[in-house]
Motif scaffolding. Structure first.
Motif, PDB file in Angstrom:
ATOM      1  N   HIS A  22     -26.587  34.392  23.476  1.00 56.89           N
ATOM      2  CA  HIS A  22     -26.173  35.284  24.361  1.00 56.89           C
ATOM      3  C   HIS A  22     -24.661  35.798  23.613  1.00 56.89           C
ATOM      4  CE1 HIS A  22     -24.966  31.249  24.754  1.00 56.89           C
ATOM      5  NE2 HIS A  22     -23.660  31.411  25.597  1.00 56.89           N
ATOM      6  N   SER A  23     -23.949  35.172  23.315  1.00 55.55           N
ATOM      7  CA  SER A  23     -22.774  35.350  22.482  1.00 55.55           C
ATOM      8  C   SER A  23     -22.353  34.229  21.404  1.00 55.55           C
ATOM      9  CB  SER A  23     -21.644  35.837  23.183  1.00 55.55           C
ATOM     10  OG  SER A  23     -20.295  35.606  22.604  1.00 55.55           O
ATOM     11  N   GLN A  49     -28.094  38.985  19.374  1.00 57.06           N
ATOM     12  CA  GLN A  49     -27.198  38.739  20.458  1.00 57.06           C
ATOM     13  C   GLN A  49     -27.238  39.479  21.700  1.00 57.06           C
ATOM     14  OE1 GLN A  49     -22.777  37.608  19.522  1.00 57.06           O
ATOM     15  NE2 GLN A  49     -22.792  39.548  19.396  1.00 57.06           N
ATOM     16  N   ALA A  51     -25.580  39.102  24.778  1.00 51.68           N
ATOM     17  CA  ALA A  51     -24.460  39.592  25.485  1.00 51.68           C
ATOM     18  C   ALA A  51     -23.159  39.434  24.820  1.00 51.68           C
ATOM     19  CB  ALA A  51     -24.256  38.430  26.851  1.00 51.68           C
ATOM     20  N   ARG A  53     -19.610  40.058  23.160  1.00 61.57           N
ATOM     21  CA  ARG A  53     -18.457  40.394  23.576  1.00 61.57           C
ATOM     22  C   ARG A  53     -17.382  40.923  22.398  1.00 61.57           C
ATOM     23  NH1 ARG A  53     -15.203  36.460  24.712  1.00 61.57           N
ATOM     24  NH2 ARG A  53     -16.295  34.512  24.158  1.00 61.57           N
ATOM     25  N   SER A  58     -14.881  44.349  26.144  1.00 63.25           N
ATOM     26  CA  SER A  58     -15.965  45.551  26.105  1.00 63.25           C
ATOM     27  C   SER A  58     -17.174  44.787  25.617  1.00 63.25           C
ATOM     28  CB  SER A  58     -15.733  46.514  25.098  1.00 63.25           C
ATOM     29  OG  SER A  58     -15.368  45.749  23.596  1.00 63.25           O
ATOM     30  N   THR A  59     -18.386  45.208  25.509  1.00 61.22           N
ATOM     31  CA  THR A  59     -19.267  44.684  25.023  1.00 61.22           C
ATOM     32  C   THR A  59     -19.849  44.880  23.730  1.00 61.22           C
ATOM     33  OG1 THR A  59     -20.860  46.505  25.844  1.00 61.22           O
ATOM     34  CG2 THR A  59     -20.488  44.511  27.162  1.00 61.22           C
ATOM     35  N   TRP A  60     -20.367  44.320  22.905  1.00 65.63           N
ATOM     36  CA  TRP A  60     -20.747  44.638  21.406  1.00 65.63           C
ATOM     37  C   TRP A  60     -22.357  44.664  21.341  1.00 65.63           C
ATOM     38  CZ3 TRP A  60     -18.168  46.301  17.182  1.00 65.63           C
ATOM     39  CH2 TRP A  60     -18.761  46.395  16.240  1.00 65.63           C
ATOM     40  N   ILE A  61     -22.846  45.728  21.217  1.00 63.42           N
ATOM     41  CA  ILE A  61     -24.254  45.917  21.364  1.00 63.42           C
ATOM     42  C   ILE A  61     -24.795  46.450  19.861  1.00 63.42           C
ATOM     43  CG2 ILE A  61     -26.452  46.953  22.493  1.00 63.42           C
ATOM     44  CD1 ILE A  61     -24.424  47.259  24.873  1.00 63.42           C
TER      45      ILE A  61
END
Ligand code: BTN
Length: 254
Positions: A22-23, A49, A51, A53, A58-61
């Motif tokens: 997830h993270s 990853q 989810a 962060r 914010s999210t890190w995609i």
């Protein structure tokens, strides 16, 4: 799958690799709450990853399998809370040194802790400190470094591959990067604060140049002159030196 780095003293000697997670920051934080405390320098890495962060919620995609996505567990108990920005400086410099070593041109540190190549972001850092009394008990240093990804949804992002035209083996790159980060962390442990600050300022994005910034929806022109000991950004605006807390001020990009 990543290999245990051969050339570091302690960083990454304990490596937890998960094909999916997830993270890595959340996972590393959970490890620290176990009855068996992870050793310093433990690295939690993943290929995908789900989810991630980022800063300010914010999210890190990123593209699975193409980049370095990992967290390092550190115990900088020697550092007071007042000095915690120096950890930030040491981590940024370690990544900066690594990228310079890859002959990536125009690498710099965008205050407070993004790594840029020119005007594009190549690396995001999320440091989460667990404070105990007046010192830092443990610190989870999350790093997302774009290595082989070629296509990004935003044109403000870049990768090492885009910058150099080479494709990299992620495990080797993690090892080299950890060598760079460890070396700067050891400087911090040896209390070389002035040197870290000098090097950080030498690599600071837009330092000593006049640019446009935004504060509370108002744009203004100013010149970054440095950071104070708490990591606040100093900007000279006309005849006044103004001090900005983290995230208070926005850089207006070209
Ligand atoms: C940012 O620029 O907003 C910080 C991004 C940090 C992303 C990394 S990827 C590995 C680690 N795990 C997370 O969930 N986040 C950090």
């Amino acid at each position: 799958m990543y290999k245990i780095p051969a050339s570091t003293v302690f960083m990454g000697k304990n490596l937890v690799f998960m094909p999916e997670c997830h993270s890595t920051n959340t996972f590393a934080l959970e490890l620290c709450h176990h009855s068996i405390i992870p050793e310093e320098g433990t690295v939690v890495a993943t290929a995908n990853q789900t989810a991630g962060r980022g800063q300010r919620g914010s999210t890190w995609i990123v593209e699975p399998g193409a980049n370095l996505t990992f967290s390092i567990i550190l115990y900088p108990a020697f550092l007071t809370i007042a000095d915690q920005f120096y950890l930030n400086m040491a981590i940024c410099l370690g990544i900066n040194d690594y990228l310079i070593g890859k002959e990536c041109e125009k690498v710099c540190i965008k205050w407070p802790n993004d790594i840029y190549v020119g005007d594009r972001k190549i690396c995001g850092i999320l440091i989460e400190n667990q404070i105990s009394g007046k010192s830092i008990n443990s610190s989870i240093v999350g790093i997302g470094l774009n290595i082989n990804q070629i296509i990004f949804s935003m044109n403000t992002a870049t990768s090492l591959s885009l910058e150099t035209g080479t494709t990299y083996e992620l495990s080797n790159e993690l090892e080299h990067l950890l060598v760079g980060i460890e070396s700067r962390f050891l400087m911090l442990r040896d209390a070389h604060f002035n040197l870290l600050k000098k090097d950080y300022l030498n690599s600071l994005y837009r330092i000593n140049e006049e640019h446009t910034f935004e504060f509370e929806s108002e744009k203004f022109r100013g010149t970054i002159t440095g950071v104070d000991s708490h990591g606040r950004l100093l900007i000279q605006v006309a005849h006044e030196q103004r001090t900005f807390e983290m995230k208070e001020v926005k850089f207006i990009m070209p």
